[in-house]
Design an enzyme around this catalytic site. Structure first.
Site, short mmCIF file in Angstrom:
data_model
loop_
_atom_site.label_atom_id
_atom_site.label_comp_id
_atom_site.label_asym_id
_atom_site.label_seq_id
_atom_site.Cartn_x
_atom_site.Cartn_y
_atom_site.Cartn_z
N ASN C 172 -35.17 100.18 133.76
CA ASN C 172 -34.38 99.97 132.55
C ASN C 172 -35.01 100.66 131.36
O ASN C 172 -36.22 100.83 131.33
CB ASN C 172 -34.28 98.46 132.25
CG ASN C 172 -33.04 97.87 132.88
OD1 ASN C 172 -31.99 98.49 132.89
ND2 ASN C 172 -33.19 96.66 133.42
N CYS C 194 -28.22 99.26 139.61
CA CYS C 194 -28.33 98.00 138.87
C CYS C 194 -27.54 96.92 139.60
O CYS C 194 -26.58 97.20 140.31
CB CYS C 194 -27.75 98.20 137.47
SG CYS C 194 -27.65 96.71 136.48
N HIS C 195 -27.95 95.66 139.41
CA HIS C 195 -27.33 94.56 140.15
C HIS C 195 -26.12 93.92 139.46
O HIS C 195 -25.44 93.11 140.07
CB HIS C 195 -28.33 93.41 140.34
CG HIS C 195 -29.54 93.81 141.09
ND1 HIS C 195 -30.65 94.32 140.49
CD2 HIS C 195 -29.80 93.77 142.42
CE1 HIS C 195 -31.57 94.58 141.41
NE2 HIS C 195 -31.08 94.27 142.58
N HIS C 230 -24.77 97.78 132.03
CA HIS C 230 -24.83 96.51 131.29
C HIS C 230 -23.64 96.32 130.35
O HIS C 230 -23.58 95.29 129.65
CB HIS C 230 -26.14 96.35 130.52
CG HIS C 230 -27.31 96.09 131.42
ND1 HIS C 230 -28.58 95.86 130.95
CD2 HIS C 230 -27.39 96.03 132.77
CE1 HIS C 230 -29.40 95.67 131.99
NE2 HIS C 230 -28.71 95.77 133.10
#
Lengths: 495, 495, 495, 495
Positions: C172, C194-195, C230
């Site tokens: 990140n 990314c999760h 995000h």
């Protein structure tokens, strides 16, 4: 100052439709053009062996052909090897055909073979030797002009009776026709489908076998494909992950890619034989690989057409003779092996076979049975970043349960992009003209077509007028009387 | 994945340069190509009658011509009617010419007339009847290929010696050459200038007089102009505020706009005579008015070239014969009336005259004496919204003290846009190829040229090779040895 | 006038790289940050149970940690359930790590936890209550500024030692860091992973179970996802083909989506608990569904941050306390269950488990074992048609043998697009500033950040200066001395 | 998939309208809002001294004010210094006002001063200290929401009664209002006009006098200007050709550009006093110079508003008090010196004076008397290359006989572009919402406004609802009942 809103500023777009969810146990298929003598029997056999069940409605202006196919469809269910459960019915109205359909297949031939003969022969008088004359150039444009109004009607009927259905268009010119469906009903979930890229993958599998000694078939080959139908290009190709580019770069320098042909070499060959010499030459020149038959490519890379019959032959292309057209309705029927009547009567023994069509694979993926990737024609929402937005372009698409979504394919080297954008301009000009049947506006698209630009001004107008005269009865949606182009042309006024 | 930054995301751009402030009492002009026999004497006379004073440095590969013009320039100061104060000097290096210059004029002819003869005659063997053959098509591209490397040198020298100077390029092909200047030195303040649009305004003034009974001359006519040099278009035209569109719409339907010509009709006419029949036909077709001489237009709307010599004549266009080219260096000299030597020796009586050039008007505006609007060629920063960014396009510009700024001209009907974008693709492909002298990359631009697309594959390659062979000595900046196109061409390998 | 070439005009781009072909029996993985205490042991276990074999090189600035993981990796091969064959080695140089690698994993933490404490606490003094403070806003920007220079080094090393390798970035801020990799080495084949979107699909599967009574897990749910990491959004969601939109439209109106929380409600919850109240509110407002944890979303839809701690809590978000940060290195380690040392020593019983990571799935697809679709971060080549070109965006990608290609996801409703484009502008400004370490240019990105725009001019400068002072030792690649912003700030000059 | 045509692909656009030709001896002016107490008397005097003659129709909802102005207009013709010949008449319907008009002036104030008080005071309760609160932010948006429906009516009436007239809009918010005119009637020839950039040129002239000792006034200063109204920027400025950038770069470092103010310093100053401290700070930060009053700039560069009253004062800005608003109708009337009644009655001596307005200059240029360049607001057709197409942007325009055409102004540094594009997104969202009176859609624009983003979710909704409650009677074209935002807000439901 006239200002119209641009899409990017006013609308959120999604890259696919919000199509009907497909239940694998209960699929309703509406088939417009369901009287087809080749494609319908193939489909019937494919469905019979699929894990899907449901109902097929066959609609055709030749109702009897549809009825015969329905009989055949229901009969096939009882033949050996048929595992699925499908009901067939011939329908007589669009409303009855479409209401409640999950899937619509459109594969029609509106006008008689005679028009195709004109599309080939009249331009030939002006030195335009189209090999197929059915998707671009004077023949392609006139075919589009005859076909688009009818497809506007189909799109309107779909909006009314089954707005969320998945629509598969197989009718040529695929780019014009699929674009017309979206132009009429922007919310439609339509895909344009075509075999040419599959043929390229087939050929690449052969090279993998021959040059790399791999065990390979079409489905092992993946390509990054982009362009417009019949002028698609590949810039990455792999067989089971192995990069095929080095193979292609070797081959293009070899004798294999430097063959010259004469009429005698081709005399016995089918018009569909593909010698790939046009493909190799374009690859040599631009470093991207065309992915359509040479007979189509030459109509888009028009310098291959400038040597007449002999010039085409030299590159291994055999022109579709108009005599051929007069006998056969569509190219697909050339190798016709189906004889439904003989099967039904027992005159000919029937054995259930599978076609190479992707339709059932796509349907299975839409029903959630698989993830499938294949080339489809869809409006450009960024998948080909440097072609015009909204034009119907061809790339791979990801197909999953309830979802068809184009894969980002990137852009082009400038010269190739320039050729494709030019063809798109022709297509979009004709589509726009078709909204009001404005024939003079369509002529603007005709005039900038890359085949026609070899004619002088007067000849282009005369060719246009002659085609109108020859095909007038199939152009009833166009405003012939208000056309100043026709009024200027003796070929029309004296006809 | 290769990703390069896009301009819009990384750079703020301004629509003009931050050029030198011009002091009307002390202007230093560097004139590359200052040995010119026609344009230089005209400039000298214009400056002598202007409210500007300063110094002019004349640089030419023919140094003697520059010296003679310098003598003439200094002599003119003492003639009747000369009110300004200018000093002339012939220079021998770019450094001496450019250092400290406020203004640079570039108007050169690098290669001898012989090359122009090839540009006209070799393509003609392949059926390409260019009327001028100097700005697009095979002749135009080869002229560009010979010229661009030299202009890269000029641009580099300007960056070194006078980076903020105002640079006026008069050399053809204006779009290629001006683009090359920016490609080499992106910070240059260069304008490409041309007379064609002025001619259209002149013609429109005539129509205002004849059709509207107005008292009108060129400067009373304002147009909204856009396109690329020699393929510029007008979509609004007024004379003293009166809309001229209704006049044009009447005329285009009249006999005036439906004339046909034969060779006999044109035999006595100058090749520069403009019969406007191509203009009318294009206006009739697309509803926008071309604004360049018919002899240029036909090379961009290539269907007018497809009838050979006779076809050109029918539209009132007389081809520039290569014999003409052999005699004259540049078109501008065709009506040559200047005879500096005779004036200086007193053999011929001298009378100070004014040319129709806009150079002094632009200079006055840059010096803050006026606000001036005229057509110029500049990189596209939005002034033509639907043409490629950064391509050199032609529109009106607003010229004021220290400032040249293009005027937003809007976009095009799709068919016209398609033609122009196609030509820009050729130009940009050749410019990009010229960075490394990559001849095969240049051939890609050649192959997609709209004139050349009438040739079949082999002929296009052969034509290219023949032009290389004929003009090889002027192509020394290009990589001939590394070219696979040449290697494939017997025309080259056997030469 | 400064003109730089635009990508669309000069380069053909492809939508993915031409990465290494991956041989499932011999994969070489280079792991930068391979000393990780959580992610590495997970990976080791996933690989042990995969059908892949090969070698893993572990590189870490804490070499001992890498060595321990290597011991663990080799040890795991002999444990029950391990079916694959992998060799592990700890390496000491980038050259040794990367040379010949097929795959590179990057997952590092450059600077000590202390910097994260500053990222959280210093902005809080100014009323900026970031919940994570690690990907956007003042904390995110400073983390980016500390991290980018190091990733430029990694990219340069990859270009040198394994230019065609597949690079997986887990560090990140994913958008900043992945963009930096491409900015340094445009030809890199890097994916940012990314999760968060996986979490959304997990949640949607729960709703399918609860509301539709379906048997559903994450892999049954497909979404059309787009945005930036995000701040990703979903506009189509299906479970086994069934449209989930009606479910969402019901839920958003229910009590479930109208919960309010207090500190007491959250006191016992993990900071990672996601109550989806921010998600519902954004869905209610804009008709598209956010697809990231609420704790991330609030940092991009900054109005949720304007009520301080209490305001966050009301929406169910628990702020990551800086005390938490001080104890733990990375969020992923919060639920740490791995204890390699204890396992190796036999102190703790070892049982081979599988993580939920997609890495092995992606690797299998690249090796040609499957077709896999998951969300990845890649430069925008049209997959999100209305976001800035080249910015790193997140969408689904199609992953097949040797190929990763983004799926066209369409565009956004204007207000959401506006927010995202704004964040991209911050990211791109900082990336551009990082090329030369221009701190004042980075401050321009800081100033337009949507969190920071709540500060007045002086406070923004002071906050910036304080963060520089606190983290100065990790900003050595930035030009602090030449910064006029710092020179104006007493917080810096007096420090 | 929903596909709508994009402008660039379907329409040729021109950069200006095809407006009425203006005859200097017979101009018909329709003045909507012609009862104005300040602007109308000024115009009357300017016209009286101009070389133009014609007729003015004054239309106002306060018919008596219009009648009084008509009397004054006719009376002025006989006063000393009046050289022109104009007839004035008060009209009672839009039809009577507009039919046959060549020019339409729109300058109205629909709703009473009370609404402005709300626009200032209600947001202030939420910490939003707008200095003017009339063009962006909560006050600006609500003013737009009240005004747009009325301007749609004007646009429709213009289309009906005088479709080719030149329309001058002076009403704020100029960007919203001018955009609404085009949104309703895309063929309108409307310009949005504003004084702010003129003020910047005035200020630059002062610097030229003070710093360069030049003899300079506003008309000697030329700037390259771009942006949106009240947030316009200059990146080139010259005085009589002399580059002013070095002067600005010196000044920005001087004490002059580092002043701080307190309330006491400002107590006696007019709210219109411009101390340029915001301007200098923005120039220092971004290297382009803002060109609007500081009181406007702070509402677009919202970090200047974050310190409340004191913060504004520190930067030299004095907030427009709502008490001020309650007394005065429009800012322009602050220095009101006109007293038509007193003049007519002889109570006050009348002396013909000239205003600084550009209206007569523009009219003269349109009538062909001059070439004039000034800043105007027009839909973006490329003049600002990196802002959204069709948004109303402000740049210079070239004005000539029958022609207004924006000048290409280039683009922006990314951070400034980001701010402006964000504001445009607010504007376009509200415009689009206004088509159907969709209040919830308008709230989306409200929520992303850069002033409002400092509020938390609940507060933003509450503020919106309170403004609706306070101004409900002027929002009758909006669908309040169907709004879920209002339904969620106790401020509304309990009102």
């Amino acid at each position: 100052m006239t200002v119209t809103p641009t899409r990017a500023e006013t609308t959120a777009t999604t890259a696919t439709g919000n199509g009907t969810s497909v239940d694998p146990d209960d699929v309703t298929i509406a088939y417009i053009g369901g009287g087809s003598r080749q494609w319908a029997p193939n489909l019937i056999q494919d469905l019979a062996q699929s894990p899907l069940d449901g109902e097929v409605r066959l609609y055709d202006t030749h109702h009897e052909s549809a009825e015969q196919n329905a009989r055949f469809g229901n009969w096939v269910q009882d033949q050996e090897g048929a595992t699925a459960d499908w009901q067939y019915e011939a329908t007589e109205t669009l409303e009855a055909t479409l209401t409640g359909a999950d899937v619509v297949i459109i594969s029609t031939q509106y006008d008689p073979a005679e028009t195709f003969v004109h599309d080939l022969d009249i331009p030939k008088e002006y030195g335009i030797y189209g090999a197929v004359a059915a998707t671009i150039g004077p023949g392609g444009i006139f075919r589009a002009m005859r076909t688009i109004p009818q497809y506007r009607e189909f799109a309107a009927a779909i909006r009314e009776y089954c707005p969320d259905a998945w629509v598969f268009n197989y009718t040529n010119p695929v780019h014009f026709v699929t674009r017309a469906l979206y132009d009429e009903y922007p919310g439609i979930n339509a895909l344009g489908l075509c075999h040419e890229v599959l043929g390229t993958r087939h050929r690449l599998a052969r090279y993998a076998r021959e040059e790399l000694d791999m065990d390979a078939e079409r489905s092992d080959v993946s390509v990054n494909v982009k362009g417009i139908n019949h002028f698609t290009w590949v810039d990455e190709a792999r067989c089971k992950g192995v990069d095929l580019w080095p193979v292609l770069e070797d081959l293009v320098e070899s004798e294999h890619a430097h063959q010259e042909f004469t009429w005698d070499d081709l005399a016995e060959e089918s018009v569909f034989t593909d010698n790939w010499q046009v493909t190799w030459e374009l690859f040599r020149r631009f470093d991207v690989l065309p992915a359509a038959g040479d007979r189509h490519l030459i109509e888009y890379a028009t310098w291959f057409m400038q040597g007449g019959q002999e010039g085409l032959n030299r590159w291994g292309v055999k022109r579709t003779g108009s005599d051929y057209r007069a006998k056969h309705w569509t190219p697909a029927e050339s190798d016709q092996t189906t004889d439904v009547e003989a099967w039904l009567s027992g005159e000919k023994e029937f054995e259930l076979t599978e076609s190479n069509e992707t339709f059932v694979d796509i349907l299975l993926a839409l029903a959630g049975e698989d993830t499938y990737v294949t080339n489809v024609n869809l409006p450009n929402v960024g998948q080909v970043e440097d072609l015009q937005s909204d034009a119907v372009v061809e790339t791979n698409a990801l197909i999953r349960a309830g979802e068809v979504r184009p894969v980002s394919a990137g852009g082009f080297p400038r010269p190739v992009r320039s050729l494709i954008r030019g063809h798109i301009d022709t297509i979009e000009t004709v589509i726009e003209a078709s909204r009001d049947g404005d024939l003079d506006a369509a002529f603007e698209g005709f005039l900038i077509d890359q085949q026609i630009r070899t004619l002088q001004t007067e000849d282009a107008r005369e060719l246009f007028a002659k085609l109108v005269v020859a095909e007038e009865e199939y152009l009833e949606d166009w405003d012939l009387e208000g056309s100043s182009v026709l009024a200027e042309s003796e070929a029309y006024t004296s006809a």
